[in-house]
Design an enzyme around this catalytic site. Structure first.
Site, mmCIF file in Angstrom:
data_model
loop_
_atom_site.group_PDB
_atom_site.id
_atom_site.type_symbol
_atom_site.label_atom_id
_atom_site.label_comp_id
_atom_site.label_asym_id
_atom_site.label_seq_id
_atom_site.Cartn_x
_atom_site.Cartn_y
_atom_site.Cartn_z
ATOM 1 C CG ASP A 194 -1.773 1.261 1.470
ATOM 2 O OD1 ASP A 194 -1.915 1.872 0.415
ATOM 3 O OD2 ASP A 194 -2.169 1.504 2.510
ATOM 4 C CG ASN A 227 -3.006 5.488 -1.438
ATOM 5 O OD1 ASN A 227 -2.921 4.342 -1.108
ATOM 6 N ND2 ASN A 227 -3.999 6.021 -2.215
ATOM 7 C CG ASP A 271 -5.721 3.401 0.620
ATOM 8 O OD1 ASP A 271 -5.136 2.324 0.335
ATOM 9 O OD2 ASP A 271 -6.496 3.525 -0.644
ATOM 10 C CG ASP A 283 -1.241 1.650 -3.807
ATOM 11 O OD1 ASP A 283 -0.146 1.318 -4.159
ATOM 12 O OD2 ASP A 283 -1.675 2.022 -2.712
ATOM 13 C CG ASP A 305 -7.439 -12.150 -13.637
ATOM 14 O OD1 ASP A 305 -8.247 -12.773 -14.148
ATOM 15 O OD2 ASP A 305 -6.902 -12.348 -12.568
ATOM 16 C CG ASP A 325 -12.290 -15.102 -13.822
ATOM 17 O OD1 ASP A 325 -11.578 -15.641 -12.910
ATOM 18 O OD2 ASP A 325 -13.681 -14.925 -13.771
ATOM 19 C CD GLU A 351 -10.371 -19.875 -12.412
ATOM 20 O OE1 GLU A 351 -10.768 -20.185 -11.214
ATOM 21 O OE2 GLU A 351 -10.951 -18.967 -12.928
ATOM 22 C CG HIS A 396 -7.411 -15.283 -6.437
ATOM 23 N ND1 HIS A 396 -6.941 -15.723 -7.474
ATOM 24 C CD2 HIS A 396 -8.576 -14.977 -6.570
ATOM 25 C CE1 HIS A 396 -7.791 -15.876 -8.237
ATOM 26 N NE2 HIS A 396 -8.970 -15.403 -8.033
ATOM 27 C CG ASP A 397 -10.349 -18.239 -6.564
ATOM 28 O OD1 ASP A 397 -10.917 -17.182 -5.912
ATOM 29 O OD2 ASP A 397 -10.286 -18.607 -7.725
#
Ligand code: GLC
Ligand code: CA
Length: 535
Positions: free
Chosen positions: A24, A26, A28, A32, A101, A202, A259, A324-325
């Site tokens: 990150d 910035n 928040d 990013d 992606d 995807d 995928e 990530h799944d």
């Protein structure tokens, strides 16, 4: 790059970044693009050839970016388009390729195409999505979404149902519609023109559905357990991948990796279908069979053998341990039961088998599944199925960079909590420890980048899992590299002629450069050793 025939997506090493969780810049609390730029030197020092970014397009983030509302825009949370252009430039300067992606099956319901499509039955974009009349006041057919609920949503405004393979907020595009296809491909061109090197596609095997909308057969008569005969792997989806390939081939040196959505324990035959004859479809396709194997050398052997047997002659394999799944690879085998040792065995496997390796961010430092409380869950799947399934956030926690606050990911509270183990498991601490997973990954990646045999040699089984030992050679012409892996927590006698005519390249238990002595023809508990054989 010691080989003229070097093809980056075949012979290089990929690294999958989940942008929200990488770095990150910035403050928040959300990762990013600038954060990724800051870490390019780290990736370059790790020897990475290409990064694949999970979606960064404009999105209401119902499904963490897999619900795109504008394919030509970057979501403001990740930064402006100029940041992305800068990432491309800076990555390319370091010879790192950038793969995006591409979500082709559906858009967000906020996408302007869907807003128009939904507005009236005779809107020119009506047919860009899949609309159907109800059947005697009921849903058009029995199709179920990927998560078990009905796949049709009634829309009051026009009195018809639309199809959604995933969440209600993600209507399915109609790939049978030529205008939609043209519009979609023109969005793809936008990124190719900008210099993007390829796409991860995807759920590419789900994008086309049966033209006749036939009911799916049920397993055991249970409505929500259906065989997705008419909703997945339709022949037409292969035709579309061919069109996409032709589009990519208009550009220099671009690639795609699909995928292929299949239920555990994976489906190498179907996955290989998507490779066509090797040069007329997508370039690479993921089979997740390896991920679903229990910890058994024999099972791993069988799984690899099967996978390679399906790869078409001109095709190319790729391999992956987590994403990530799914669960983090290291957490699949239990926390206390030698998971660090096992993850080292897996690292050696991933980087020495045949096929392009894909590393999921954090895998290289041994990141484990996050343990989240109910009120910390962001993934809608976790919210829906808690406590039976706690969702996918566990594998999406912030990258652990250092022992500093929030693991050096951000000075703001991160969008998902940092794992408790970050004080020991992080890039800074591991960089200083020669025995760390990170240093093992580094050496393996450098070895692979140096050794044409590991990039493209044949895979020849030597010990097929007997006594918990997996051994295979990579062979190219007269050259040979032998890999020995012990899946057991026991010292074992090696059941083949002992490899004394080689020396150690990389090992969890032996000195680099050393030779194996016949008097100690044993393999240590969880040993992983890579040997160059003299021929
Ligand atoms: C893929 C993605 C997953 C997403 C789904 C719907 O499986 O990997 O994260 O939820 O597609 O787009
Ligand atoms: Ca940020």
């Amino acid at each position: 790059m010691n080989n003229q025939n070097w093809v980056w997506w075949k012979h290089g090493v990929f690294y999958h970044i989940y942008p929200q969780s990488y770095c990150d810049s910035n403050s928040d609390g959300i990762g990013d693009i600038n954060g990724i730029i800051r870490k390019l030197d780290y990736l370059s020092e790790l020897g990475i050839t290409a990064i694949w970014l999970s979606p960064i397009y404009e999105s209401p983030m119902h499904d963490c970016g897999y619900d795109v509302s504008d394919y030509k825009k970057i979501d403001p949370v990740f930064g402006p388009l100029d940041d992305f252009k800068c990432l491309l430039k800076q990555a390319h300067e370091r010879r790192i390729r950038v793969v995006m992606d591409l979500v082709m099956n559906h858009t967000s319901h906020f996408h302007s195409w869907f807003v128009e499509s939904r507005s009236s039955r005779d809107n020119p974009k009506r047919d860009w999505y899949i609309w159907k009349e109800g059947l005697n006041g009921r849903k058009p057919n029995n199709w179920r979404s990927a998560y078990g609920k009905r796949a049709w949503e009634y829309d009051e405004l026009t009195g018809q149902y639309y199809l959604h393979t995933f969440f209600t907020e993600m209507p399915d595009l109609n790939w049978r519609n030529k205008d939609m296809r043209k519009a979609f491909f023109s969005e793809v061109r936008f990124w190719l023109d900008l210099g993007v090197d390829g796409f991860r596609l995807d759920v590419i095997n789900l994008i086309v559905k049966d033209k006749k909308f036939r009911n799916n057969p049920l397993y055991f008569g249970i409505p929500w357990i259906q065989k997705h005969l008419y909703t997945r792997n339709r022949p037409k989806s292969l035709k579309i991948t061919w069109q996409l390939r032709k589009l990519l081939d208009e550009y220099d040196d671009r690639m795609s990796v699909g995928e292929i959505y299949a239920l555990p324990p994976g489906n190498p035959a179907t996955v290989a279908d998507y490779l066509g004859s090797g040069d007329n479809s997508i370039h690479l396709a993921f089979d997740f069979s390896l991920i679903f194997q229990p910890w058994s050398a024999k099972r791993y052997h069988n799984c690899l053998k099967k996978w390679y047997s399906h790869i078409p002659e001109n095709g190319w394999a790729c391999n992956v341990l987590s994403n990530h799944d799914l669960s983090r690879s290291i957490s699949r085998f239990g926390r206390s039961r030698h998971h660090l040792e096992k993850s080292k065995v897996l690292a050696v496997l991933l980087l020495t088998i045949k096929g392009t390796p894909f590393i999921y961010y954090g895998e290289e430092i041994g990141m484990t599944n996050g343990r989240l409380k109910k009120n910390q869950i962001v993934d809608p799947l976790g919210k829906r199925f808690w406590p039976f399934f706690k969702g996918r956030d566990r594998a999406r926690t912030p990258m652990q960079w250092s022992p500093a606050i929030n693991a050096g990911f951000s000075i703001h509270t991160p969008w998902l909590p940092v794992n408790e183990d970050y004080l020991e498991l992080n890039v800074k601490v591991e960089s200083r420890n020669p025995d760390s997973i990170l240093n093992l990954y580094r050496s393996l990646i450098f070895l692979r980048n140096d050794e044409v045999i590991l990039q493209s040699g044949d895979w020849v089984p030597v010990i097929n899992g007997e006594k918990g030992i997996l051994a295979y050679s990579r062979v190219l012409g007269k050259e040979q590299i032998l890999v020995l892996l012990n899946f057991r927590n026991r010292t074992m006698k090696i059941p083949v002629p002992f490899p004394v005519n080689g020396y150690v390249l990389i090992s969890t238990h032996r000195w680099g450069g050393s030779r194996l002595k016949p008097v100690e023809d044993i393999i240590f508990p969880y040993e992983a050793t890579v040997l160059r054989m003299n021929t």
